[in-house]
Scaffold this motif. Structure first.
Motif, PDB file in Angstrom:
ATOM      1  N   LEU A  39       2.449  -9.680  -8.218  1.00 20.50           N
ATOM      2  CA  LEU A  39       1.139  -9.638  -7.562  1.00 20.50           C
ATOM      3  C   LEU A  39       1.262  -9.888  -6.061  1.00 20.50           C
ATOM      4  O   LEU A  39       0.573  -9.241  -5.250  1.00 20.50           O
ATOM      5  CB  LEU A  39       0.207 -10.671  -8.195  1.00 20.50           C
ATOM      6  N   VAL A  40       2.139 -10.817  -5.682  1.00 24.13           N
ATOM      7  CA  VAL A  40       2.352 -11.099  -4.260  1.00 24.13           C
ATOM      8  C   VAL A  40       2.903  -9.867  -3.552  1.00 24.13           C
ATOM      9  O   VAL A  40       2.432  -9.486  -2.465  1.00 24.13           O
ATOM     10  CB  VAL A  40       3.313 -12.294  -4.082  1.00 24.13           C
ATOM     11  N   VAL A  41       3.873  -9.219  -4.163  1.00 24.04           N
ATOM     12  CA  VAL A  41       4.476  -8.020  -3.558  1.00 24.04           C
ATOM     13  C   VAL A  41       3.434  -6.905  -3.431  1.00 24.04           C
ATOM     14  O   VAL A  41       3.338  -6.252  -2.385  1.00 24.04           O
ATOM     15  CB  VAL A  41       5.673  -7.533  -4.387  1.00 24.04           C
ATOM     16  N   LEU A  42       2.659  -6.687  -4.489  1.00 30.63           N
ATOM     17  CA  LEU A  42       1.641  -5.632  -4.457  1.00 30.63           C
ATOM     18  C   LEU A  42       0.578  -5.911  -3.390  1.00 30.63           C
ATOM     19  O   LEU A  42       0.011  -4.989  -2.808  1.00 30.63           O
ATOM     20  CB  LEU A  42       0.984  -5.488  -5.829  1.00 30.63           C
ATOM     21  N   ALA A  43       0.314  -7.194  -3.128  1.00 30.67           N
ATOM     22  CA  ALA A  43      -0.705  -7.557  -2.139  1.00 30.67           C
ATOM     23  C   ALA A  43      -0.244  -7.268  -0.713  1.00 30.67           C
ATOM     24  O   ALA A  43      -1.056  -6.883   0.144  1.00 30.67           O
ATOM     25  CB  ALA A  43      -1.070  -9.036  -2.281  1.00 30.67           C
ATOM     26  N   ILE A  44       1.062  -7.451  -0.453  1.00 25.07           N
ATOM     27  CA  ILE A  44       1.541  -7.289   0.927  1.00 25.07           C
ATOM     28  C   ILE A  44       2.273  -5.970   1.173  1.00 25.07           C
ATOM     29  O   ILE A  44       2.452  -5.574   2.334  1.00 25.07           O
ATOM     30  CB  ILE A  44       2.457  -8.464   1.327  1.00 25.07           C
ATOM     31  N   ALA A  45       2.666  -5.272   0.114  1.00 25.02           N
ATOM     32  CA  ALA A  45       3.415  -4.022   0.284  1.00 25.02           C
ATOM     33  C   ALA A  45       2.675  -2.981   1.125  1.00 25.02           C
ATOM     34  O   ALA A  45       3.296  -2.316   1.967  1.00 25.02           O
ATOM     35  CB  ALA A  45       3.787  -3.442  -1.082  1.00 25.02           C
ATOM     36  N   PRO A  46       1.345  -2.786   0.953  1.00 27.11           N
ATOM     37  CA  PRO A  46       0.660  -1.772   1.778  1.00 27.11           C
ATOM     38  C   PRO A  46       0.726  -2.071   3.274  1.00 27.11           C
ATOM     39  O   PRO A  46       0.710  -1.137   4.090  1.00 27.11           O
ATOM     40  CB  PRO A  46      -0.791  -1.846   1.269  1.00 27.11           C
ATOM     41  N   PHE A  47       0.819  -3.349   3.650  1.00 24.41           N
ATOM     42  CA  PHE A  47       0.869  -3.708   5.064  1.00 24.41           C
ATOM     43  C   PHE A  47       2.271  -3.530   5.641  1.00 24.41           C
ATOM     44  O   PHE A  47       2.426  -3.361   6.848  1.00 24.41           O
ATOM     45  CB  PHE A  47       0.416  -5.168   5.243  1.00 24.41           C
ATOM     46  N   VAL A  48       3.278  -3.565   4.778  1.00 25.88           N
ATOM     47  CA  VAL A  48       4.651  -3.372   5.233  1.00 25.88           C
ATOM     48  C   VAL A  48       4.945  -1.896   5.435  1.00 25.88           C
ATOM     49  O   VAL A  48       5.723  -1.514   6.309  1.00 25.88           O
ATOM     50  CB  VAL A  48       5.635  -3.988   4.216  1.00 25.88           C
ATOM     51  N   GLY A  49       4.272  -1.062   4.650  1.00 28.39           N
ATOM     52  CA  GLY A  49       4.495   0.379   4.758  1.00 28.39           C
ATOM     53  C   GLY A  49       5.663   0.834   3.913  1.00 28.39           C
ATOM     54  O   GLY A  49       6.071   0.158   2.964  1.00 28.39           O
ATOM     55  N   GLY A  50       6.237   1.966   4.270  1.00 27.39           N
ATOM     56  CA  GLY A  50       7.346   2.514   3.508  1.00 27.39           C
ATOM     57  C   GLY A  50       6.907   3.659   2.622  1.00 27.39           C
ATOM     58  O   GLY A  50       5.729   3.795   2.287  1.00 27.39           O
ATOM     59  N   THR A  51       7.865   4.478   2.265  1.00 32.49           N
ATOM     60  CA  THR A  51       7.599   5.648   1.431  1.00 32.49           C
ATOM     61  C   THR A  51       8.083   5.388   0.014  1.00 32.49           C
ATOM     62  O   THR A  51       9.230   4.967  -0.192  1.00 32.49           O
ATOM     63  CB  THR A  51       8.328   6.886   1.990  1.00 32.49           C
ATOM     64  N   VAL A  52       7.224   5.650  -0.937  1.00 31.19           N
ATOM     65  CA  VAL A  52       7.607   5.480  -2.341  1.00 31.19           C
ATOM     66  C   VAL A  52       8.528   6.616  -2.743  1.00 31.19           C
ATOM     67  O   VAL A  52       8.192   7.795  -2.588  1.00 31.19           O
ATOM     68  CB  VAL A  52       6.372   5.465  -3.259  1.00 31.19           C
ATOM     69  N   SER A  53       9.710   6.267  -3.230  1.00 29.83           N
ATOM     70  CA  SER A  53      10.670   7.279  -3.674  1.00 29.83           C
ATOM     71  C   SER A  53      11.136   6.963  -5.079  1.00 29.83           C
ATOM     72  O   SER A  53      11.204   5.789  -5.470  1.00 29.83           O
ATOM     73  CB  SER A  53      11.873   7.342  -2.732  1.00 29.83           C
ATOM     74  N   ALA A  54      11.470   8.011  -5.823  1.00 29.03           N
ATOM     75  CA  ALA A  54      11.915   7.818  -7.203  1.00 29.03           C
ATOM     76  C   ALA A  54      13.191   6.991  -7.259  1.00 29.03           C
ATOM     77  O   ALA A  54      13.326   6.070  -8.084  1.00 29.03           O
ATOM     78  CB  ALA A  54      12.131   9.173  -7.873  1.00 29.03           C
TER      79      ALA A  54
END
Length: 284
Positions: A39-54
């Protein structure tokens, strides 16, 4: 260095988790801390950015599965075998196997770094050993804890699994932000929940252990995020061995906060850990 931050966070997390595990079983702590980490990662991941890759998500998931299995086997080994043997054997595998993989893949750190790696491996073994007064005749439930074949298999298996988690974190690559870490925590959660259900221990702790589990979840995110980003900018052989020095932080906190006695070998190991970090830093 991010790897040093990761080692400190891993060590503090182990200390806090160890304190919590004196009140409830360790499995009941991680079934709460892992999903909270997600939950902590999901909360801050959008602010860190990055491209989702398989590939990033797959390697992240592999890391999480490896950690979940490693924790399970490690605690089974500790429950049946002597900690004075289980802990250092696991630690040296965690430190040594990623170094070996890195060298096989063609990494050549340099003379000073090789010396630092060797010193770090010795430090990990020494720091991970229990003080003689705490382990003499290790007995539980009226039986002496022995390093049997089954305990040896669990110990080696947990060390290999922990090492695989480091290798998988290294394989994630750049540009994915924290999304691979989210996959890792989700996979780890699935593993420990399945184990807890099978062991009939799927019951969240309350009170102080629950608060400690929350702290562990935050430290878990800091440690794994720092380690993942450290791998993106450094060699597997060097970053992994620095990250594996986390027992030094755990021992130091136990000595300062709980007043636990630290043996001479552990003290020597902590000094060697500092020396190894300095040697590797100079060589990097």
């Amino acid at each position: 260095m991010l790897a040093l931050v990761a080692a400190a966070a891993y060590g503090v997390s182990d200390f806090v988790g160890g304190v919590a595990s004196r009140r409830v079983t360790a499995l009941r702590v991680v079934i709460v801390s892992y999903p909270l980490s997600l939950l902590v990662v999901l909360a801050i991941a959008p602010f860190v950015g990055g491209t989702v890759s398989a590939s990033g998500l797959v390697w992240g998931a592999v890391s999480g599965i490896a950690v979940g299995v490693a924790v399970w086997w490690f605690y089974l080994a500790l429950a049946s075998g002597p900690m004075s043997v289980v802990s250092p054997v696991t630690a040296v595998l965690v430190a040594g196997l990623p170094v070996t993989v890195g060298l096989v893949l063609g990494e050549r750190p340099g003379g000073m770094a090789y010396a630092g790696i060797a010193v770090a491996l010795i430090a990990v073994v020494l720091v991970s050993r229990e003080s003689p007064d705490a382990t003499a005749g290790e007995v539980a439930g009226g039986r002496t804890l022995r390093f049997t074949r089954n305990v040896a298999l669990l110990t080696v298996g947990s060390g290999v699994a922990f090492a695989l988690a480091f290798v998988a974190l290294h394989r994630i690559g750049d540009g994915g932000g924290l999304w691979p870490l989210a996959a890792s925590r989700a996979a780890a959660t699935a593993v420990v929940w399945a184990v807890a259900l099978a062991a009939h221990q799927f019951s969240a702790p309350r009170g102080v252990p629950l608060r400690l589990a929350v702290y562990v979840s935050v430290l878990d995110v800091i440690a794994n995020a720092a380690m993942m980003f450290a791998f993106q900018g450094g060699m597997l052989s060097l970053v992994s061995v620095i990250g594996s020095l986390y027992p030094a932080a755990t021992v130091l906190l136990a000595m300062v906060m709980l007043g636990e006695r630290v043996g001479r070998l552990q003290q020597a190991g902590m000094l060697l850990a500092l020396a190894s970090v300095a040697m590797i830093a100079v060589a990097s």
